[in-house]
Design a protein around this motif. Structure first.
Motif, PDB file in Angstrom:
ATOM      1  N   TYR A 172       0.807  -1.220   0.000  1.00  0.00           N
ATOM      2  CA  TYR A 172       0.000   0.000   0.000  1.00  0.00           C
ATOM      3  C   TYR A 172       0.846   1.279   0.000  1.00  0.00           C
ATOM      4  O   TYR A 172       0.304   2.382  -0.054  1.00  0.00           O
ATOM      5  N   ILE A 173       2.162   1.147   0.046  1.00  0.00           N
ATOM      6  CA  ILE A 173       3.046   2.322   0.020  1.00  0.00           C
ATOM      7  C   ILE A 173       3.787   2.357  -1.314  1.00  0.00           C
ATOM      8  O   ILE A 173       4.531   1.430  -1.651  1.00  0.00           O
ATOM      9  N   GLU A 174       3.604   3.413  -2.077  1.00  0.00           N
ATOM     10  CA  GLU A 174       4.259   3.559  -3.370  1.00  0.00           C
ATOM     11  C   GLU A 174       5.741   3.860  -3.183  1.00  0.00           C
ATOM     12  O   GLU A 174       6.169   4.395  -2.158  1.00  0.00           O
ATOM     13  N   ASP A 199      -0.775  14.492  16.085  1.00  0.00           N
ATOM     14  CA  ASP A 199      -1.575  13.303  16.387  1.00  0.00           C
ATOM     15  C   ASP A 199      -1.429  12.895  17.852  1.00  0.00           C
ATOM     16  O   ASP A 199      -2.402  12.423  18.465  1.00  0.00           O
ATOM     17  N   ILE A 200      -0.242  13.093  18.410  1.00  0.00           N
ATOM     18  CA  ILE A 200      -0.031  12.791  19.830  1.00  0.00           C
ATOM     19  C   ILE A 200      -0.842  13.727  20.716  1.00  0.00           C
ATOM     20  O   ILE A 200      -1.310  13.344  21.791  1.00  0.00           O
ATOM     21  N   ALA A 236      10.185   0.977  11.752  1.00  0.00           N
ATOM     22  CA  ALA A 236       9.597   0.926  10.413  1.00  0.00           C
ATOM     23  C   ALA A 236       8.106   0.607  10.493  1.00  0.00           C
ATOM     24  O   ALA A 236       7.286   1.226   9.791  1.00  0.00           O
ATOM     25  N   ASP A 237       7.746  -0.333  11.346  1.00  0.00           N
ATOM     26  CA  ASP A 237       6.330  -0.678  11.505  1.00  0.00           C
ATOM     27  C   ASP A 237       5.525   0.525  11.984  1.00  0.00           C
ATOM     28  O   ASP A 237       4.382   0.742  11.537  1.00  0.00           O
ATOM     29  N   ALA A 238       6.105   1.307  12.895  1.00  0.00           N
ATOM     30  CA  ALA A 238       5.402   2.490  13.389  1.00  0.00           C
ATOM     31  C   ALA A 238       5.182   3.504  12.271  1.00  0.00           C
ATOM     32  O   ALA A 238       4.097   4.081  12.131  1.00  0.00           O
ATOM     33  N   VAL A 239       6.210   3.717  11.448  1.00  0.00           N
ATOM     34  CA  VAL A 239       6.088   4.660  10.327  1.00  0.00           C
ATOM     35  C   VAL A 239       5.058   4.167   9.327  1.00  0.00           C
ATOM     36  O   VAL A 239       4.181   4.925   8.876  1.00  0.00           O
ATOM     37  N   LEU A 286       1.421   5.866   8.184  1.00  0.00           N
ATOM     38  CA  LEU A 286       1.080   6.142   6.795  1.00  0.00           C
ATOM     39  C   LEU A 286      -0.239   5.478   6.414  1.00  0.00           C
ATOM     40  O   LEU A 286      -1.102   6.091   5.780  1.00  0.00           O
ATOM     41  N   LYS A 287      -0.395   4.218   6.796  1.00  0.00           N
ATOM     42  CA  LYS A 287      -1.611   3.480   6.449  1.00  0.00           C
ATOM     43  C   LYS A 287      -2.844   4.137   7.054  1.00  0.00           C
ATOM     44  O   LYS A 287      -3.917   4.184   6.424  1.00  0.00           O
ATOM     45  N   ALA A 288      -2.700   4.650   8.277  1.00  0.00           N
ATOM     46  CA  ALA A 288      -3.827   5.295   8.966  1.00  0.00           C
ATOM     47  C   ALA A 288      -4.091   6.712   8.459  1.00  0.00           C
ATOM     48  O   ALA A 288      -5.070   7.338   8.873  1.00  0.00           O
ATOM     49  N   GLY A 289      -3.218   7.222   7.590  1.00  0.00           N
ATOM     50  CA  GLY A 289      -3.383   8.578   7.095  1.00  0.00           C
ATOM     51  C   GLY A 289      -2.945   9.644   8.067  1.00  0.00           C
ATOM     52  O   GLY A 289      -3.193  10.837   7.854  1.00  0.00           O
TER      53      GLY A 289
END
Length: 324
Positions: free
Chosen positions: A111-113, A162-163, A279-282, A286-289
């Motif tokens: 899902y990440i270009e 966001d925090i 990396a998972d956090a980043v 991104l996935k959550a917008g």
């Protein structure tokens, strides 16, 4: 055979030269990759100028996205055809193809270009460790971030917002102020027309910020100390304006028992689990917008000298990428 930018001596942008070379087969624990996009970062300028010395001759660039072409002995997590992103490790990203340590690469979610990953990955890793692990920012904290409209600063504003932090960002123009405000900043300060220390003190009712993040260095570091509240923290992570002056430890006591650290993403992603978690956090943001990659400024890889000039001049906002 492939082509790459190589450096035989340090200096201005024109010292970067095209060379034809053969990366060879990957050794034990290595990947050979074909780049689809390359991230441009300020550390590349430090390497090119010799501020962060590298053994010469050398390649340049520490971030890329591409396709795995071949794998070396002992590599089990990747196979030819995999899309990967990497950050750190030996410089050499300014190339059509190269070898990299498999330990620095992560699989890129579908899902990440590619160009989004090149715009965000290294900068996202930087923001993650700075605001979650170097100084864990909490909801309600007031934060100062220099260079708010840059690639790292843009992502930082989004993540900090966001925090639930109040985020003050320094900028160099009205256009960059607008960019920062659209990316999570609560307030902006134009350091070219305002005294940023006085303005930060005004915005915080004289208390100061919980943490100041300073990637500018010489021009701002002492002012940043004056922006931090009693027992607050100053995080230095760059020197775009030049090396920071010596700071007497007694100064930290006199200004309110402050904490000061000189942080590097390399030390916060050196262990494989730390890199994977960051990396998972980043990727999750991104996935959550919650992290939004703005349209990057693109340069052809062969025009990397122009890209360096633009980035170093401060004319760019957001990320700059190189397209092979």
């Amino acid at each position: 055979m492939t082509q790459a930018i190589r450096l035989t001596n340090t200096g201005g942008p024109d010292v970067m030269k095209w060379e034809t070379f053969d990366p060879g087969r990957p050794g034990s624990g290595e990947l050979r990759i074909k780049h689809t996009a390359v991230g441009l970062n300020f550390i590349d300028i430090y390497h090119r100028e010799g501020a962060y010395p590298l053994p010469l001759p050398t390649g340049l660039g520490v971030e890329g996205v591409g396709i795995v072409v071949d794998v070396g002995v002992g590599v089990t997590d990747f196979k030819p055809g995999d899309r990967i992103a990497y950050a750190g490790g030996p410089p050499g990203a300014y190339a059509f193809e190269r070898l990299i340590p498999a330990g620095r690469a992560v699989l890129l979610p579908e899902y990440i270009e590619d160009e989004v990953a090149a715009s965000v990955f290294f900068k996202g890793l930087t923001v993650e460790y700075l605001i979650r692990r170097c100084y864990p920012v909490e909801k309600g904290d007031t934060v100062l971030w220099h260079a708010a409209a840059g690639g790292v600063g843009t992502l930082a504003g989004q993540w900090l917002s966001d925090i639930g932090a109040t985020v003050i960002g320094t900028v160099g123009s009205d256009a960059k102020a607008s960019h920062a405000l659209q990316n999570g900043y609560t307030h902006t300060v134009n350091y070219k027309s305002e005294d940023f220390v006085a303005r930060v003190r005004e915005l915080t009712d004289g208390v100061g910020v919980a943490v100041a993040y300073d990637s500018v260095g010489k021009d701002t570091i002492m002012g940043s100390l004056d922006c931090v509240r009693t027992r607050g923290t100053l995080v230095s992570f760059g020197t775009t304006s030049g090396p920071t002056p010596p700071i007497d430890l007694a100064t930290l006591g006199g200004k309110g028992s402050l904490y000061l650290t000189r942080a590097s993403v390399a030390h916060y992603t050196a262990k494989r689990p730390e890199l994977e978690n960051a990396a998972d956090a980043v990727f999750s943001m991104l996935k959550a917008g919650k992290l939004r990659a703005a349209e990057p400024t693109r340069f052809a890889l062969k025009d990397v000298a122009d890209a360096h000039r633009e980035l170093q001049s401060g004319k760019t906002s957001g990320s700059v990428i190189l397209v092979p």
